[in-house]
Motif scaffolding. Structure first.
Motif, mmCIF file in Angstrom:
data_model
loop_
_atom_site.group_PDB
_atom_site.id
_atom_site.type_symbol
_atom_site.label_atom_id
_atom_site.label_comp_id
_atom_site.label_asym_id
_atom_site.label_seq_id
_atom_site.Cartn_x
_atom_site.Cartn_y
_atom_site.Cartn_z
ATOM 1 N N VAL A 13 28.363 32.904 39.736
ATOM 2 C CA VAL A 13 29.650 33.568 39.505
ATOM 3 C C VAL A 13 30.774 32.535 39.555
ATOM 4 O O VAL A 13 31.660 32.511 38.706
ATOM 5 N N GLY A 14 30.741 31.684 40.557
ATOM 6 C CA GLY A 14 31.764 30.661 40.688
ATOM 7 C C GLY A 14 31.541 29.845 41.936
ATOM 8 O O GLY A 14 30.681 30.169 42.767
ATOM 9 N N ILE A 15 32.329 28.773 42.066
ATOM 10 C CA ILE A 15 32.227 27.906 43.225
ATOM 11 C C ILE A 15 33.611 27.544 43.720
ATOM 12 O O ILE A 15 34.595 27.625 42.980
ATOM 13 N N ILE A 16 33.656 27.122 44.978
ATOM 14 C CA ILE A 16 34.874 26.553 45.526
ATOM 15 C C ILE A 16 34.493 25.278 46.258
ATOM 16 O O ILE A 16 33.574 25.274 47.075
ATOM 17 N N VAL B 27 33.872 36.353 34.331
ATOM 18 C CA VAL B 27 34.687 36.794 35.465
ATOM 19 C C VAL B 27 36.038 36.095 35.526
ATOM 20 O O VAL B 27 36.868 36.440 36.375
ATOM 21 N N LYS B 28 36.261 35.145 34.647
ATOM 22 C CA LYS B 28 37.544 34.430 34.645
ATOM 23 C C LYS B 28 38.701 35.403 34.458
ATOM 24 O O LYS B 28 38.656 36.281 33.609
ATOM 25 N N GLY B 29 39.728 35.214 35.284
ATOM 26 C CA GLY B 29 40.893 36.081 35.214
ATOM 27 C C GLY B 29 40.751 37.375 35.989
ATOM 28 O O GLY B 29 41.738 38.088 36.178
ATOM 29 N N ARG B 30 39.529 37.678 36.443
ATOM 30 C CA ARG B 30 39.310 38.904 37.221
ATOM 31 C C ARG B 30 38.888 38.599 38.659
ATOM 32 O O ARG B 30 39.239 39.342 39.574
ATOM 33 N N PHE B 31 38.122 37.537 38.847
ATOM 34 C CA PHE B 31 37.606 37.179 40.171
ATOM 35 C C PHE B 31 38.322 35.935 40.678
ATOM 36 O O PHE B 31 38.649 35.031 39.891
ATOM 37 N N LEU C 261 37.030 45.600 38.030
ATOM 38 C CA LEU C 261 35.565 45.608 38.012
ATOM 39 C C LEU C 261 35.020 46.449 36.869
ATOM 40 O O LEU C 261 35.605 47.478 36.489
ATOM 41 N N LYS C 262 33.902 45.979 36.332
ATOM 42 C CA LYS C 262 33.218 46.641 35.228
ATOM 43 C C LYS C 262 31.815 47.017 35.675
ATOM 44 O O LYS C 262 31.269 46.444 36.632
ATOM 45 N N SER C 263 31.213 47.943 34.940
ATOM 46 C CA SER C 263 29.852 48.366 35.293
ATOM 47 C C SER C 263 28.888 47.189 35.253
ATOM 48 O O SER C 263 27.939 47.134 36.044
ATOM 49 N N GLU C 264 29.140 46.245 34.370
ATOM 50 C CA GLU C 264 28.239 45.090 34.271
ATOM 51 C C GLU C 264 28.387 44.115 35.437
ATOM 52 O O GLU C 264 27.638 43.145 35.529
ATOM 53 N N ASP C 265 29.346 44.349 36.325
ATOM 54 C CA ASP C 265 29.460 43.550 37.548
ATOM 55 C C ASP C 265 28.535 44.061 38.649
ATOM 56 O O ASP C 265 28.428 43.428 39.709
ATOM 57 N N THR C 266 27.887 45.192 38.413
ATOM 58 C CA THR C 266 26.960 45.736 39.395
ATOM 59 C C THR C 266 25.830 44.749 39.655
ATOM 60 O O THR C 266 25.139 44.316 38.730
ATOM 61 N N ALA C 267 25.657 44.380 40.905
ATOM 62 C CA ALA C 267 24.658 43.381 41.274
ATOM 63 C C ALA C 267 24.661 43.205 42.787
ATOM 64 O O ALA C 267 25.562 43.709 43.481
ATOM 65 N N VAL C 268 23.682 42.476 43.259
ATOM 66 C CA VAL C 268 23.725 41.972 44.627
ATOM 67 C C VAL C 268 24.392 40.601 44.570
ATOM 68 O O VAL C 268 24.005 39.754 43.754
ATOM 69 N N TYR C 269 25.370 40.408 45.415
ATOM 70 C CA TYR C 269 26.147 39.168 45.427
ATOM 71 C C TYR C 269 25.736 38.319 46.629
ATOM 72 O O TYR C 269 25.634 38.825 47.752
#
Length: 115
Positions: free
Chosen positions: A48-51, A63-67, A85-93
């Motif tokens: 998804v991303g890193i810091i 996810v850019k601009g949303r997360f 959030l969108k339905s396609e974001d459904t997942a285990v994080y």
């Protein structure tokens, strides 16, 4: 030993927001890059991303601009703010930390977005 614990997941309607947390222990947290991943049912785990330890961030295109990923080194915590959030974001994080050639993962937190 290194431990990562995610929290903050849940059920949210499309267009809503959630903030996930990843708390680390057993490690000098401030020197490490932390990554967020997700895994949807039947799909491979994806980044998804890193810091970085300096606070720089990189995001996967969808996810850019949303997360937004942020960190509080005083609390050994990294956050994943998820908006629109969108339905396609459904997942285990999951969050991940790498040290000395080994990857450490949390147990994951479920995010379900209803349409």
């Amino acid at each position: 030993q290194v431990q990562l614990v995610e929290s903050g997941g849940g059920l949210v309607q499309a267009g809503g927001s959630l903030r996930l947390s990843c708390v680390a222990s057993g490690v000098i947290f401030s020197v490490h890059t932390i990554a967020w991943y997700r895994q949807a049912p039947g799909k491979q785990r994806e980044l998804v991303g890193i810091i970085t330890r300096g606070g720089s961030t990189i995001y996967e295109d969808s996810v850019k601009g949303r997360f937004t990923i942020s960190r509080d080194n005083g609390k050994n915590t990294v956050y994943l703010q998820m908006n629109s959030l969108k339905s396609e974001d459904t997942a285990v994080y999951y969050c991940k930390l790498s040290r000395d050639g080994r990857d450490y993962w949390g147990q994951g937190t479920q995010v379900t977005v209803s349409s």
